[in-house]
Design a protein around this motif. Structure first.
Motif, PDB file in Angstrom:
ATOM      1  N   GLU A 124      53.424   1.401-103.085  1.00 52.16           N
ATOM      2  CA  GLU A 124      54.410   2.202-102.367  1.00 52.16           C
ATOM      3  C   GLU A 124      53.778   3.509-101.898  1.00 52.16           C
ATOM      4  O   GLU A 124      53.130   4.207-102.674  1.00 52.16           O
ATOM      5  N   THR A 125      53.940   3.836-100.631  1.00 56.23           N
ATOM      6  CA  THR A 125      53.437   5.085-100.062  1.00 56.23           C
ATOM      7  C   THR A 125      54.608   5.825 -99.418  1.00 56.23           C
ATOM      8  O   THR A 125      55.694   5.247 -99.237  1.00 56.23           O
ATOM      9  N   PRO A 126      54.417   7.097 -99.054  1.00 53.20           N
ATOM     10  CA  PRO A 126      55.494   7.820 -98.360  1.00 53.20           C
ATOM     11  C   PRO A 126      55.935   7.144 -97.068  1.00 53.20           C
ATOM     12  O   PRO A 126      57.065   7.311 -96.613  1.00 53.20           O
ATOM     13  N   GLU A 127      55.042   6.354 -96.485  1.00 55.26           N
ATOM     14  CA  GLU A 127      55.365   5.642 -95.239  1.00 55.26           C
ATOM     15  C   GLU A 127      55.997   4.274 -95.495  1.00 55.26           C
ATOM     16  O   GLU A 127      56.373   3.579 -94.553  1.00 55.26           O
ATOM     17  N   GLY A 128      56.086   3.895 -96.783  1.00 53.99           N
ATOM     18  CA  GLY A 128      56.658   2.598 -97.117  1.00 53.99           C
ATOM     19  C   GLY A 128      55.681   1.725 -97.883  1.00 53.99           C
ATOM     20  O   GLY A 128      54.635   2.189 -98.340  1.00 53.99           O
ATOM     21  N   THR A 129      56.015   0.459 -98.039  1.00 58.54           N
ATOM     22  CA  THR A 129      55.172  -0.479 -98.784  1.00 58.54           C
ATOM     23  C   THR A 129      53.927  -0.821 -97.972  1.00 58.54           C
ATOM     24  O   THR A 129      54.027  -1.174 -96.792  1.00 58.54           O
ATOM     25  N   LYS A 130      52.781  -0.714 -98.621  1.00 57.81           N
ATOM     26  CA  LYS A 130      51.517  -1.015 -97.955  1.00 57.81           C
ATOM     27  C   LYS A 130      50.790  -2.130 -98.701  1.00 57.81           C
ATOM     28  O   LYS A 130      50.620  -2.064 -99.911  1.00 57.81           O
ATOM     29  N   GLN A 131      50.390  -3.132 -97.978  1.00 54.38           N
ATOM     30  CA  GLN A 131      49.629  -4.222 -98.592  1.00 54.38           C
ATOM     31  C   GLN A 131      48.164  -3.814 -98.688  1.00 54.38           C
ATOM     32  O   GLN A 131      47.543  -3.426 -97.704  1.00 54.38           O
ATOM     33  N   ILE A 132      47.610  -3.911 -99.900  1.00 55.87           N
ATOM     34  CA  ILE A 132      46.223  -3.507-100.137  1.00 55.87           C
ATOM     35  C   ILE A 132      45.332  -4.731-100.324  1.00 55.87           C
ATOM     36  O   ILE A 132      44.311  -4.871 -99.669  1.00 55.87           O
ATOM     37  N   LEU A 133      45.708  -5.607-101.244  1.00 56.16           N
ATOM     38  CA  LEU A 133      44.937  -6.833-101.468  1.00 56.16           C
ATOM     39  C   LEU A 133      45.547  -7.957-100.640  1.00 56.16           C
ATOM     40  O   LEU A 133      46.764  -8.160-100.659  1.00 56.16           O
ATOM     41  N   LYS A 134      44.683  -8.706 -99.952  1.00 50.99           N
ATOM     42  CA  LYS A 134      45.179  -9.666 -98.966  1.00 50.99           C
ATOM     43  C   LYS A 134      44.594 -11.065 -99.166  1.00 50.99           C
ATOM     44  O   LYS A 134      44.216 -11.733 -98.210  1.00 50.99           O
ATOM     45  N   GLY A 135      44.517 -11.460-100.442  1.00 44.49           N
ATOM     46  CA  GLY A 135      44.027 -12.803-100.732  1.00 44.49           C
ATOM     47  C   GLY A 135      42.622 -12.784-101.291  1.00 44.49           C
ATOM     48  O   GLY A 135      41.684 -13.236-100.632  1.00 44.49           O
TER      49      GLY A 135
END
Length: 253
Positions: free
Chosen positions: A14-25
């Motif tokens: 969770e970031t101030p800008e919203g949910t951010k995907q970090i790991l992508k498989g």
């Protein structure tokens, strides 16, 4: 021989800008006795991988599996993961006021083994390990990481690794902030732990300098939340010469 299997791992934060995907498989398998170097530019998700495996509540696993000797790591609490044999050496080790290094180490060893180590043998083991890492014996009676320099904190992390004898050790940028002498001593500690226990190592780093001391069996290039390329030690040498530009250009295309 232990084995850590990471399968199609996805994670968000969770970031101030919203949910951010970090790991992508992420797919990665580490066996006991192997050293895997995870290299990549800033912001590629290397540290997120380390903390997601360890169970940091900041990161939410949205897909995938992490298995240690066939057991589902993601179903375990943080302390259960440690007792199962997972070890995390943090990039920025935290201070623990009011708890001495000596008490901390013995409490951790007791929790992992299920019984307290013999005091006479334990004191000897701690002293020998501290001598190996060129640590002043007085550090044993200081509070954990309180007032420690960056190099002293990193030596303490490797001291834990040597004494607790994990099955799989995740070392998150253990080389950051170390001068040449400290880097060599810390690296020797990592090698000693591997020789004595056959631990599997995930070594996260930006630079190849630690790989001059801790020789990797496999090198994985981490870009944009997943592994972009993998190979042997020669891949690290190529990264040293070429950098990460060609991966970043491809990721942004």
């Amino acid at each position: 021989m232990s084995i850590l299997e990471i399968k199609n791992l996805h994670a968000t934060v969770e970031t101030p800008e919203g949910t951010k995907q970090i790991l992508k498989g992420v797919d990665l398998t580490i066996k006991g006795g192997e050293t895997h170097a995870i290299m990549g530019p800033n912001g590629s998700g290397k540290s997120t991988l380390a903390y997601a495996i360890a169970g940091h509540p900041k990161y939410e696993i949205t897909e995938g599996e992490v298995l240690l000797d066939g057991e589902d790591v993601l179903e375990m609490e943080v302390d259960e993961r440690a007792r199962a044999g997972l070890f995390l050496a943090m990039q920025y080790p935290v201070e623990v006021p009011g708890v001495t290094v000596s008490n901390f180490l013995r409490t951790a060893k007791t929790a992992i083994d299920g019984q307290a180590p013999s005091l006479r043998h334990w004191v000897k083991d701690v002293k020998n390990a501290m001598d190996d890492l060129r640590m002043d014996p007085a550090f044993a009676e200081r509070n954990v990481n309180e007032g420690f320099s960056g190099g002293e904190k990193k030596r303490h992390e490797i001291l834990q690794m040597q004494l607790l004898k994990p099955a799989i050790a995740v070392l998150d940028e253990t080389d950051s902030g170390l001068d040449v002498d400290a880097l060599r001593i810390v690296s020797e500690g990592v090698n000693r732990a591997k020789e004595n226990t056959d631990v599997g190592i995930m070594l996260i780093t930006h630079y190849t300098r630690i790989l001059q001391y801790v020789k990797p069996d496999f090198v994985h290039v981490f870009v944009d939340g997943k592994i972009a390329e993998q190979g042997g030690p020669e891949l690290a040498e190529r990264l040293e010469a070429e950098g990460y530009d060609r991966y970043l250009t491809g990721a942004g295309a």
